[in-house]
Design a protein around this motif. Sequence first.
Motif: not given
Length: 454
Positions: A68-70, A72-76, A97-99, A126-136
Amino acid sequence: MIVLKFGGTSVGDAAAIERAVEITRSKLPRRPIVVVSALARATNELLAIAEHAAEGQLIAALRGVEALRERHLHECDALLDQSAEADEVRSEMSAMFDELANIAEALSVLGHLTPRSQDAIAAYGEMLSATLVSAAMRRRGVPVELVDAREVMVTDDHHTKAVPQMDGIVRNARARIVPVVERGCVPLLGGFIGRTPQGVTTTIGRGGGDYSAALFGAAVDAEAIEIWTDVDGMLTADPRVVRGARLIEEIRFDEAAELASFGAKVLHPSTIAPAVQRGIPVFIYNSRRPEGRGTRITSEAPRRPVSAIAGRGNVTVVRVHSSRMLLAHGFLRALFEVFERHRTSVDVVATSEVSVSVTIDGPAQLDDLVVELRALGDVSIERNRAVIAMVGAGLGGNSSIMARALGALEGIRVHMISLSASEINLTIIVDGDQLGAAVCALHSEFFPDGAASS
Ligand code: ADP
Ligand code: ASP
Ligand code: MG
Protein backbone atom coordinates in the motif's frame (compact mmCIF):
# COMPACT_ATOMS: atom_id res chain seq x y z
CA MET A 1 -22.52 25.12 -1.45
CA ILE A 2 -22.51 21.65 -2.97
CA VAL A 3 -20.87 18.41 -1.87
CA LEU A 4 -18.78 16.39 -4.34
CA LYS A 5 -18.02 12.83 -3.27
CA PHE A 6 -15.41 10.86 -5.18
CA GLY A 7 -15.57 7.09 -4.65
CA GLY A 8 -12.60 4.68 -4.62
CA THR A 9 -12.31 4.20 -8.38
CA SER A 10 -12.66 7.94 -8.91
CA VAL A 11 -9.45 8.46 -6.89
CA GLY A 12 -7.93 5.04 -7.69
CA ASP A 13 -4.76 6.31 -9.38
CA ALA A 14 -3.07 9.49 -10.55
CA ALA A 15 -5.16 9.73 -13.74
CA ALA A 16 -8.40 9.34 -11.78
CA ILE A 17 -7.27 11.91 -9.20
CA GLU A 18 -6.48 14.36 -12.02
CA ARG A 19 -10.04 13.94 -13.30
CA ALA A 20 -11.40 14.54 -9.80
CA VAL A 21 -9.33 17.72 -9.57
CA GLU A 22 -10.69 18.99 -12.89
CA ILE A 23 -14.27 18.19 -11.92
CA THR A 24 -13.77 20.10 -8.68
CA ARG A 25 -12.25 23.04 -10.55
CA SER A 26 -15.23 23.18 -12.90
CA LYS A 27 -17.53 23.40 -9.86
CA LEU A 28 -15.67 26.17 -8.01
CA PRO A 29 -18.39 28.79 -8.64
CA ARG A 30 -20.81 26.57 -6.71
CA ARG A 31 -18.55 26.49 -3.65
CA PRO A 32 -17.81 22.76 -3.39
CA ILE A 33 -16.98 20.67 -0.34
CA VAL A 34 -15.08 17.54 -1.40
CA VAL A 35 -15.39 14.12 0.25
CA VAL A 36 -13.06 11.32 -0.88
CA SER A 37 -12.98 7.57 -0.37
CA ALA A 38 -9.86 5.49 0.06
CA LEU A 39 -8.09 4.55 -3.19
CA ALA A 40 -9.93 1.69 -4.91
CA ARG A 41 -9.50 -1.60 -3.00
CA ALA A 42 -7.42 0.04 -0.24
CA THR A 43 -10.05 -0.55 2.47
CA ASN A 44 -10.19 -4.27 1.67
CA GLU A 45 -6.40 -4.43 1.76
CA LEU A 46 -6.28 -2.62 5.11
CA LEU A 47 -8.81 -5.02 6.60
CA ALA A 48 -6.75 -7.96 5.29
CA ILE A 49 -3.68 -6.47 7.01
CA ALA A 50 -5.62 -6.30 10.27
CA GLU A 51 -6.72 -9.93 9.95
CA HIS A 52 -3.30 -11.25 9.04
CA ALA A 53 -1.74 -9.40 11.94
CA ALA A 54 -4.27 -10.65 14.46
CA GLU A 55 -3.81 -14.21 13.18
CA GLY A 56 -0.10 -13.91 13.88
CA GLN A 57 0.87 -13.66 10.20
CA LEU A 58 2.93 -10.55 10.76
CA ILE A 59 5.05 -10.93 7.64
CA ALA A 60 1.98 -11.07 5.41
CA ALA A 61 0.53 -8.06 7.24
CA LEU A 62 3.71 -5.99 6.86
CA ARG A 63 3.96 -7.01 3.21
CA GLY A 64 0.45 -5.63 2.79
CA VAL A 65 1.50 -2.35 4.46
CA GLU A 66 4.51 -2.05 2.14
CA ALA A 67 2.42 -2.76 -0.98
CA LEU A 68 0.00 0.00 0.00
CA ARG A 69 2.89 2.35 0.80
CA GLU A 70 4.43 1.71 -2.60
CA ARG A 71 1.16 2.29 -4.39
CA HIS A 72 0.40 5.55 -2.60
CA LEU A 73 3.93 6.89 -3.06
CA HIS A 74 3.88 5.87 -6.72
CA GLU A 75 0.66 7.81 -7.34
CA CYS A 76 2.07 10.68 -5.31
CA ASP A 77 5.17 10.82 -7.54
CA ALA A 78 2.96 10.79 -10.62
CA LEU A 79 0.90 13.69 -9.26
CA LEU A 80 3.46 15.96 -7.61
CA ASP A 81 6.78 17.12 -9.02
CA GLN A 82 9.94 17.33 -6.99
CA SER A 83 9.29 20.15 -4.57
CA ALA A 84 9.47 20.89 -0.88
CA GLU A 85 5.71 20.42 -0.68
CA ALA A 86 5.86 17.04 -2.43
CA ASP A 87 8.52 15.91 0.05
CA GLU A 88 6.28 16.98 2.89
CA VAL A 89 3.32 14.99 1.54
CA ARG A 90 5.53 11.93 1.01
CA SER A 91 6.82 12.09 4.55
CA GLU A 92 3.32 12.61 5.96
CA MET A 93 2.14 9.50 4.14
CA SER A 94 5.23 7.55 5.16
CA ALA A 95 4.57 8.45 8.78
CA MET A 96 1.06 7.04 8.44
CA PHE A 97 2.42 3.80 6.99
CA ASP A 98 4.90 3.56 9.87
CA GLU A 99 2.00 3.93 12.33
CA LEU A 100 0.10 1.28 10.42
CA ALA A 101 3.04 -1.12 10.65
CA ASN A 102 3.24 -0.44 14.41
CA ILE A 103 -0.44 -1.20 14.87
CA ALA A 104 -0.03 -4.42 12.86
CA GLU A 105 2.84 -5.46 15.12
CA ALA A 106 0.84 -4.72 18.24
CA LEU A 107 -2.10 -6.72 16.88
CA SER A 108 0.10 -9.69 16.12
CA VAL A 109 1.29 -9.67 19.73
CA LEU A 110 -2.26 -9.44 21.04
CA GLY A 111 -3.46 -12.10 18.60
CA HIS A 112 -6.93 -10.67 18.70
CA LEU A 113 -8.84 -8.29 16.45
CA THR A 114 -11.48 -6.07 18.00
CA PRO A 115 -13.88 -3.92 15.97
CA ARG A 116 -12.13 -0.92 17.52
CA SER A 117 -8.70 -1.89 16.17
CA GLN A 118 -10.28 -2.82 12.86
CA ASP A 119 -11.55 0.78 12.61
CA ALA A 120 -8.18 2.18 13.67
CA ILE A 121 -6.62 0.40 10.67
CA ALA A 122 -9.41 0.88 8.10
CA ALA A 123 -9.46 4.66 8.72
CA TYR A 124 -5.98 5.04 7.21
CA GLY A 125 -7.43 4.48 3.72
CA GLU A 126 -9.40 7.71 3.81
CA MET A 127 -6.73 9.63 5.77
CA LEU A 128 -4.18 8.74 3.09
CA SER A 129 -6.39 9.52 0.12
CA ALA A 130 -7.50 12.83 1.62
CA THR A 131 -3.84 13.80 2.09
CA LEU A 132 -2.93 12.77 -1.45
CA VAL A 133 -5.94 14.27 -3.25
CA SER A 134 -5.72 17.58 -1.39
CA ALA A 135 -2.03 17.86 -2.32
CA ALA A 136 -2.87 17.14 -5.97
CA MET A 137 -5.54 19.84 -5.93
CA ARG A 138 -3.20 22.41 -4.41
CA ARG A 139 -0.50 21.52 -6.92
CA ARG A 140 -2.98 22.20 -9.73
CA GLY A 141 -4.04 25.54 -8.36
CA VAL A 142 -7.36 24.58 -6.77
CA PRO A 143 -7.57 26.39 -3.42
CA VAL A 144 -8.06 23.53 -0.99
CA GLU A 145 -7.83 22.90 2.73
CA LEU A 146 -7.55 19.43 4.20
CA VAL A 147 -9.99 18.99 7.11
CA ASP A 148 -9.65 15.93 9.34
CA ALA A 149 -13.07 14.31 8.88
CA ARG A 150 -12.90 13.00 12.43
CA GLU A 151 -13.11 16.57 13.71
CA VAL A 152 -16.54 16.84 12.08
CA MET A 153 -18.04 13.34 12.01
CA VAL A 154 -19.06 12.59 15.60
CA THR A 155 -20.35 9.04 16.03
CA ASP A 156 -21.28 6.61 18.76
CA ASP A 157 -18.88 3.80 19.64
CA HIS A 158 -20.55 1.04 17.65
CA HIS A 159 -17.27 0.26 15.89
CA THR A 160 -17.33 -0.71 12.18
CA LYS A 161 -20.93 0.54 11.93
CA ALA A 162 -20.82 3.61 14.12
CA VAL A 163 -23.92 5.78 14.13
CA PRO A 164 -23.32 9.44 13.22
CA GLN A 165 -24.61 12.05 15.68
CA MET A 166 -26.21 14.79 13.65
CA ASP A 167 -26.23 17.55 16.29
CA GLY A 168 -22.49 17.30 16.81
CA ILE A 169 -21.87 17.07 13.06
CA VAL A 170 -23.88 20.25 12.40
CA ARG A 171 -21.95 22.09 15.12
CA ASN A 172 -18.59 20.90 13.87
CA ALA A 173 -19.44 21.53 10.21
CA ARG A 174 -20.27 25.14 11.08
CA ALA A 175 -16.98 25.53 12.87
CA ARG A 176 -14.67 23.52 10.59
CA ILE A 177 -16.20 23.43 7.08
CA VAL A 178 -18.23 26.58 6.51
CA PRO A 179 -15.44 29.08 7.40
CA VAL A 180 -13.16 27.35 4.87
CA VAL A 181 -15.77 27.79 2.14
CA GLU A 182 -16.27 31.39 3.19
CA ARG A 183 -12.56 32.01 2.75
CA GLY A 184 -12.96 30.89 -0.87
CA CYS A 185 -11.29 27.52 -0.25
CA VAL A 186 -12.47 23.97 -0.90
CA PRO A 187 -12.66 21.92 2.32
CA LEU A 188 -11.58 18.35 1.56
CA LEU A 189 -12.45 15.50 3.94
CA GLY A 190 -12.20 11.72 3.96
CA GLY A 191 -15.53 9.89 3.95
CA PHE A 192 -16.37 6.82 6.03
CA ILE A 193 -14.40 7.79 9.14
CA GLY A 194 -15.44 9.47 12.36
CA ARG A 195 -14.65 9.76 16.04
CA THR A 196 -16.50 9.18 19.29
CA PRO A 197 -16.89 12.09 21.70
CA GLN A 198 -14.03 10.43 23.65
CA GLY A 199 -11.76 10.78 20.62
CA VAL A 200 -11.64 7.16 19.42
CA THR A 201 -11.57 6.64 15.64
CA THR A 202 -14.61 4.89 14.14
CA THR A 203 -15.99 3.97 10.71
CA ILE A 204 -19.62 4.20 9.67
CA GLY A 205 -20.02 1.01 7.62
CA ARG A 206 -18.67 -0.23 4.29
CA GLY A 207 -19.48 2.04 1.40
CA GLY A 208 -20.08 4.80 3.97
CA GLY A 209 -18.38 7.56 1.97
CA ASP A 210 -21.74 8.34 0.34
CA TYR A 211 -23.30 8.60 3.79
CA SER A 212 -20.56 10.98 4.98
CA ALA A 213 -21.18 13.18 1.94
CA ALA A 214 -24.91 13.30 2.64
CA LEU A 215 -24.37 14.09 6.33
CA PHE A 216 -21.91 16.90 5.61
CA GLY A 217 -24.28 18.18 2.91
CA ALA A 218 -27.21 18.16 5.32
CA ALA A 219 -25.11 19.78 8.05
CA VAL A 220 -24.26 22.79 5.86
CA ASP A 221 -27.61 22.80 4.04
CA ALA A 222 -25.96 22.20 0.67
CA GLU A 223 -27.85 22.82 -2.56
CA ALA A 224 -26.91 19.42 -3.94
CA ILE A 225 -24.91 16.30 -3.17
CA GLU A 226 -23.03 14.84 -6.12
CA ILE A 227 -21.79 11.23 -5.92
CA TRP A 228 -19.03 10.75 -8.51
CA THR A 229 -18.46 7.09 -9.32
CA ASP A 230 -17.50 4.64 -12.10
CA VAL A 231 -20.90 4.23 -13.80
CA ASP A 232 -23.12 6.75 -15.59
CA GLY A 233 -25.59 6.97 -12.70
CA MET A 234 -28.24 4.77 -11.17
CA LEU A 235 -28.96 2.15 -13.83
CA THR A 236 -31.93 -0.16 -14.36
CA ALA A 237 -29.78 -3.01 -12.94
CA ASP A 238 -26.19 -3.64 -11.87
CA PRO A 239 -24.23 -3.34 -15.13
CA ARG A 240 -21.93 -6.11 -13.95
CA VAL A 241 -24.93 -8.44 -14.01
CA VAL A 242 -27.02 -7.07 -16.89
CA ARG A 243 -25.12 -5.89 -19.95
CA GLY A 244 -27.99 -3.80 -21.29
CA ALA A 245 -28.65 -1.92 -18.02
CA ARG A 246 -29.74 1.63 -18.81
CA LEU A 247 -29.38 5.00 -17.17
CA ILE A 248 -32.28 6.27 -15.07
CA GLU A 249 -32.16 10.04 -15.40
CA GLU A 250 -34.58 10.76 -12.59
CA ILE A 251 -35.53 8.55 -9.69
CA ARG A 252 -37.47 9.12 -6.50
CA PHE A 253 -35.79 9.13 -3.08
CA ASP A 254 -37.89 6.21 -1.85
CA GLU A 255 -37.08 4.10 -4.90
CA ALA A 256 -33.35 4.84 -4.67
CA ALA A 257 -33.34 3.96 -0.96
CA GLU A 258 -35.09 0.68 -1.62
CA LEU A 259 -32.72 -0.21 -4.48
CA ALA A 260 -29.68 0.67 -2.40
CA SER A 261 -30.77 -1.52 0.49
CA PHE A 262 -31.41 -4.44 -1.85
CA GLY A 263 -27.98 -4.42 -3.44
CA ALA A 264 -27.57 -1.41 -5.76
CA LYS A 265 -24.13 -0.62 -4.36
CA VAL A 266 -23.87 2.58 -6.36
CA LEU A 267 -25.43 4.37 -3.37
CA HIS A 268 -25.09 3.62 0.34
CA PRO A 269 -28.63 3.03 1.68
CA SER A 270 -28.32 5.55 4.53
CA THR A 271 -27.36 8.35 2.16
CA ILE A 272 -30.91 9.18 1.31
CA ALA A 273 -32.25 10.00 4.78
CA PRO A 274 -30.29 13.19 5.54
CA ALA A 275 -30.89 14.40 1.99
CA VAL A 276 -34.65 13.75 2.10
CA GLN A 277 -35.00 15.46 5.47
CA ARG A 278 -33.64 18.68 4.03
CA GLY A 279 -34.97 18.21 0.48
CA ILE A 280 -31.43 18.20 -0.95
CA PRO A 281 -31.26 16.51 -4.36
CA VAL A 282 -28.63 13.80 -4.79
CA PHE A 283 -26.96 13.32 -8.17
CA ILE A 284 -24.88 10.38 -9.36
CA TYR A 285 -22.30 11.00 -12.09
CA ASN A 286 -19.53 9.13 -13.86
CA SER A 287 -16.12 10.66 -13.12
CA ARG A 288 -14.80 9.13 -16.36
CA ARG A 289 -17.53 10.86 -18.36
CA PRO A 290 -18.28 14.10 -16.51
CA GLU A 291 -20.29 15.43 -19.44
CA GLY A 292 -22.91 12.66 -18.96
CA ARG A 293 -26.38 13.53 -17.74
CA GLY A 294 -26.18 11.36 -14.60
CA THR A 295 -29.06 10.51 -12.30
CA ARG A 296 -31.03 12.99 -10.26
CA ILE A 297 -32.63 11.62 -7.09
CA THR A 298 -35.47 13.79 -5.82
CA SER A 299 -38.99 13.64 -4.47
CA GLU A 300 -40.46 14.89 -7.74
CA ALA A 301 -39.52 12.12 -10.20
CA PRO A 302 -42.41 10.35 -11.97
CA ARG A 303 -43.92 7.14 -10.58
CA ARG A 304 -43.02 4.28 -12.89
CA PRO A 305 -44.29 0.71 -12.40
CA VAL A 306 -40.70 -0.57 -12.43
CA SER A 307 -37.75 1.81 -12.22
CA ALA A 308 -34.97 -0.70 -11.63
CA ILE A 309 -34.13 -4.18 -10.42
CA ALA A 310 -31.60 -4.92 -7.69
CA GLY A 311 -30.48 -8.13 -6.07
CA ARG A 312 -28.14 -9.62 -3.54
CA GLY A 313 -27.09 -13.10 -2.57
CA ASN A 314 -26.12 -14.68 0.73
CA VAL A 315 -29.62 -14.53 2.15
CA THR A 316 -31.08 -17.04 4.63
CA VAL A 317 -34.80 -17.89 4.68
CA VAL A 318 -36.38 -18.94 7.98
CA ARG A 319 -39.81 -20.57 7.81
CA VAL A 320 -42.04 -21.20 10.78
CA HIS A 321 -44.92 -23.53 10.14
CA SER A 322 -47.73 -23.70 12.64
CA SER A 323 -51.25 -25.00 12.29
CA ARG A 324 -52.17 -23.04 15.43
CA MET A 325 -51.21 -19.78 13.86
CA LEU A 326 -54.48 -18.90 12.23
CA LEU A 327 -56.36 -19.09 15.49
CA ALA A 328 -53.83 -17.53 17.78
CA HIS A 329 -53.71 -13.79 17.74
CA GLY A 330 -50.41 -12.40 18.91
CA PHE A 331 -48.55 -15.11 17.00
CA LEU A 332 -46.72 -12.72 14.70
CA ARG A 333 -45.83 -10.45 17.58
CA ALA A 334 -44.37 -13.39 19.51
CA LEU A 335 -42.45 -14.44 16.41
CA PHE A 336 -40.91 -11.04 15.75
CA GLU A 337 -40.06 -10.62 19.41
CA VAL A 338 -37.80 -13.65 19.08
CA PHE A 339 -35.92 -11.97 16.23
CA GLU A 340 -35.73 -8.75 18.21
CA ARG A 341 -34.33 -10.49 21.28
CA HIS A 342 -31.60 -11.97 19.09
CA ARG A 343 -30.92 -8.60 17.44
CA THR A 344 -31.50 -10.16 14.03
CA SER A 345 -33.10 -7.90 11.49
CA VAL A 346 -35.61 -9.28 9.07
CA ASP A 347 -35.76 -8.01 5.48
CA VAL A 348 -38.64 -9.68 3.67
CA VAL A 349 -41.73 -11.30 5.18
CA ALA A 350 -44.37 -13.50 3.56
CA THR A 351 -47.22 -15.21 5.36
CA SER A 352 -49.70 -17.93 4.50
CA GLU A 353 -52.45 -19.26 6.72
CA VAL A 354 -50.14 -21.80 8.30
CA SER A 355 -46.67 -20.43 7.88
CA VAL A 356 -44.50 -17.34 8.06
CA SER A 357 -41.33 -16.98 6.01
CA VAL A 358 -38.75 -14.29 6.64
CA THR A 359 -35.37 -13.51 5.17
CA ILE A 360 -32.22 -12.58 7.03
CA ASP A 361 -29.09 -11.08 5.54
CA GLY A 362 -26.03 -13.33 5.59
CA PRO A 363 -25.36 -16.80 6.93
CA ALA A 364 -26.27 -15.76 10.48
CA GLN A 365 -25.68 -18.01 13.47
CA LEU A 366 -29.22 -19.06 14.19
CA ASP A 367 -29.01 -21.94 16.66
CA ASP A 368 -30.29 -20.08 19.73
CA LEU A 369 -32.92 -18.24 17.72
CA VAL A 370 -34.22 -21.49 16.23
CA VAL A 371 -34.56 -23.06 19.69
CA GLU A 372 -36.89 -20.24 20.69
CA LEU A 373 -38.79 -20.28 17.41
CA ARG A 374 -39.52 -23.99 17.87
CA ALA A 375 -41.84 -23.04 20.71
CA LEU A 376 -44.03 -21.42 18.05
CA GLY A 377 -44.01 -24.13 15.38
CA ASP A 378 -41.87 -26.25 13.07
CA VAL A 379 -38.84 -24.35 11.85
CA SER A 380 -36.87 -24.81 8.65
CA ILE A 381 -33.81 -22.89 7.49
CA GLU A 382 -32.78 -22.42 3.87
CA ARG A 383 -29.35 -20.97 3.25
CA ASN A 384 -27.75 -19.60 0.06
CA ARG A 385 -30.80 -17.87 -1.25
CA ALA A 386 -30.85 -14.54 -3.08
CA VAL A 387 -33.30 -11.69 -2.89
CA ILE A 388 -34.33 -9.66 -5.92
CA ALA A 389 -36.13 -6.35 -5.59
CA MET A 390 -38.18 -4.90 -8.42
CA VAL A 391 -38.67 -1.30 -7.44
CA GLY A 392 -41.14 1.23 -8.78
CA ALA A 393 -43.28 3.86 -7.08
CA GLY A 394 -46.13 2.99 -9.49
CA LEU A 395 -45.87 -0.74 -8.86
CA GLY A 396 -48.80 -0.97 -6.45
CA GLY A 397 -51.39 0.23 -8.89
CA ASN A 398 -50.33 -2.20 -11.59
CA SER A 399 -51.71 -5.67 -11.06
CA SER A 400 -50.09 -7.25 -14.09
CA ILE A 401 -46.50 -6.70 -12.88
CA MET A 402 -46.43 -9.73 -10.58
CA ALA A 403 -47.81 -12.01 -13.28
CA ARG A 404 -45.30 -10.72 -15.80
CA ALA A 405 -42.46 -11.17 -13.32
CA LEU A 406 -43.41 -14.75 -12.58
CA GLY A 407 -43.85 -15.42 -16.32
CA ALA A 408 -40.36 -14.07 -17.01
CA LEU A 409 -38.94 -16.34 -14.29
CA GLU A 410 -40.28 -19.51 -15.88
CA GLY A 411 -37.79 -22.31 -15.24
CA ILE A 412 -36.31 -20.54 -12.18
CA ARG A 413 -37.50 -21.76 -8.81
CA VAL A 414 -39.18 -18.98 -6.81
CA HIS A 415 -39.14 -19.61 -3.06
CA MET A 416 -40.95 -16.53 -1.85
CA ILE A 417 -42.58 -13.43 -3.23
CA SER A 418 -43.73 -10.38 -1.33
CA LEU A 419 -45.05 -6.91 -2.14
CA SER A 420 -43.81 -4.34 0.38
CA ALA A 421 -46.41 -2.53 2.45
CA SER A 422 -45.45 0.72 0.72
CA GLU A 423 -46.10 -1.09 -2.57
CA ILE A 424 -42.96 0.18 -4.22
CA ASN A 425 -40.99 -3.03 -3.95
CA LEU A 426 -41.78 -6.52 -5.20
CA THR A 427 -39.26 -8.91 -3.64
CA ILE A 428 -38.61 -12.36 -5.01
CA ILE A 429 -36.45 -15.02 -3.35
CA VAL A 430 -34.60 -17.46 -5.62
CA ASP A 431 -31.67 -19.87 -5.26
CA GLY A 432 -28.39 -18.03 -4.77
CA ASP A 433 -26.89 -19.47 -7.94
CA GLN A 434 -29.89 -18.28 -9.98
CA LEU A 435 -29.53 -14.62 -8.99
CA GLY A 436 -27.84 -13.43 -12.18
CA ALA A 437 -30.11 -15.42 -14.49
CA ALA A 438 -33.23 -14.22 -12.68
CA VAL A 439 -32.22 -10.55 -12.74
CA CYS A 440 -31.39 -10.79 -16.46
CA ALA A 441 -34.72 -12.49 -17.22
CA LEU A 442 -36.67 -9.82 -15.33
CA HIS A 443 -34.66 -7.05 -16.92
CA SER A 444 -35.39 -8.27 -20.44
CA GLU A 445 -39.10 -8.47 -19.56
CA PHE A 446 -39.39 -4.98 -18.09
CA PHE A 447 -36.68 -3.17 -20.06
CA PRO A 448 -36.72 -4.73 -23.51
CA ASP A 449 -34.08 -3.21 -25.77
CA GLY A 450 -34.77 0.37 -26.58
CA ALA A 451 -38.13 0.59 -24.81
CA ALA A 452 -39.02 2.36 -21.59
CA SER A 453 -40.46 0.36 -18.70
CA SER A 454 -44.21 -0.10 -18.94
P1 ADP B 1 -17.63 3.97 -5.46
O1 ADP B 1 -16.28 3.39 -5.26
O2 ADP B 1 -17.63 5.13 -6.40
O3 ADP B 1 -18.36 4.25 -4.18
P2 ADP B 1 -19.15 1.54 -5.75
O4 ADP B 1 -18.35 0.38 -6.25
O5 ADP B 1 -19.50 1.60 -4.31
O6 ADP B 1 -18.45 2.87 -6.26
O7 ADP B 1 -20.53 1.61 -6.58
C1 ADP B 1 -20.52 1.63 -7.98
C2 ADP B 1 -20.87 0.25 -8.50
O8 ADP B 1 -22.21 -0.06 -8.14
C3 ADP B 1 -20.89 0.14 -10.01
O9 ADP B 1 -19.60 -0.14 -10.51
C4 ADP B 1 -21.89 -0.95 -10.27
O10 ADP B 1 -21.28 -2.18 -10.60
C5 ADP B 1 -22.63 -1.13 -8.97
N1 ADP B 1 -24.09 -1.12 -9.11
C6 ADP B 1 -24.93 -2.05 -8.58
N2 ADP B 1 -26.19 -1.79 -8.93
C7 ADP B 1 -26.18 -0.67 -9.69
C8 ADP B 1 -27.19 0.10 -10.33
N3 ADP B 1 -28.48 -0.21 -10.26
N4 ADP B 1 -26.81 1.20 -11.01
C9 ADP B 1 -25.51 1.56 -11.08
N5 ADP B 1 -24.51 0.87 -10.50
C10 ADP B 1 -24.83 -0.24 -9.80
N1 ASP C 1 -13.55 3.14 1.65
C1 ASP C 1 -14.77 2.65 2.28
C2 ASP C 1 -15.13 1.27 1.75
O1 ASP C 1 -14.46 0.76 0.87
C3 ASP C 1 -15.91 3.61 2.18
C4 ASP C 1 -16.35 3.94 0.74
O2 ASP C 1 -15.66 3.64 -0.21
O3 ASP C 1 -17.43 4.54 0.63
O4 ASP C 1 -16.05 0.68 2.23
MG1 MG D 1 -19.59 3.13 -2.85
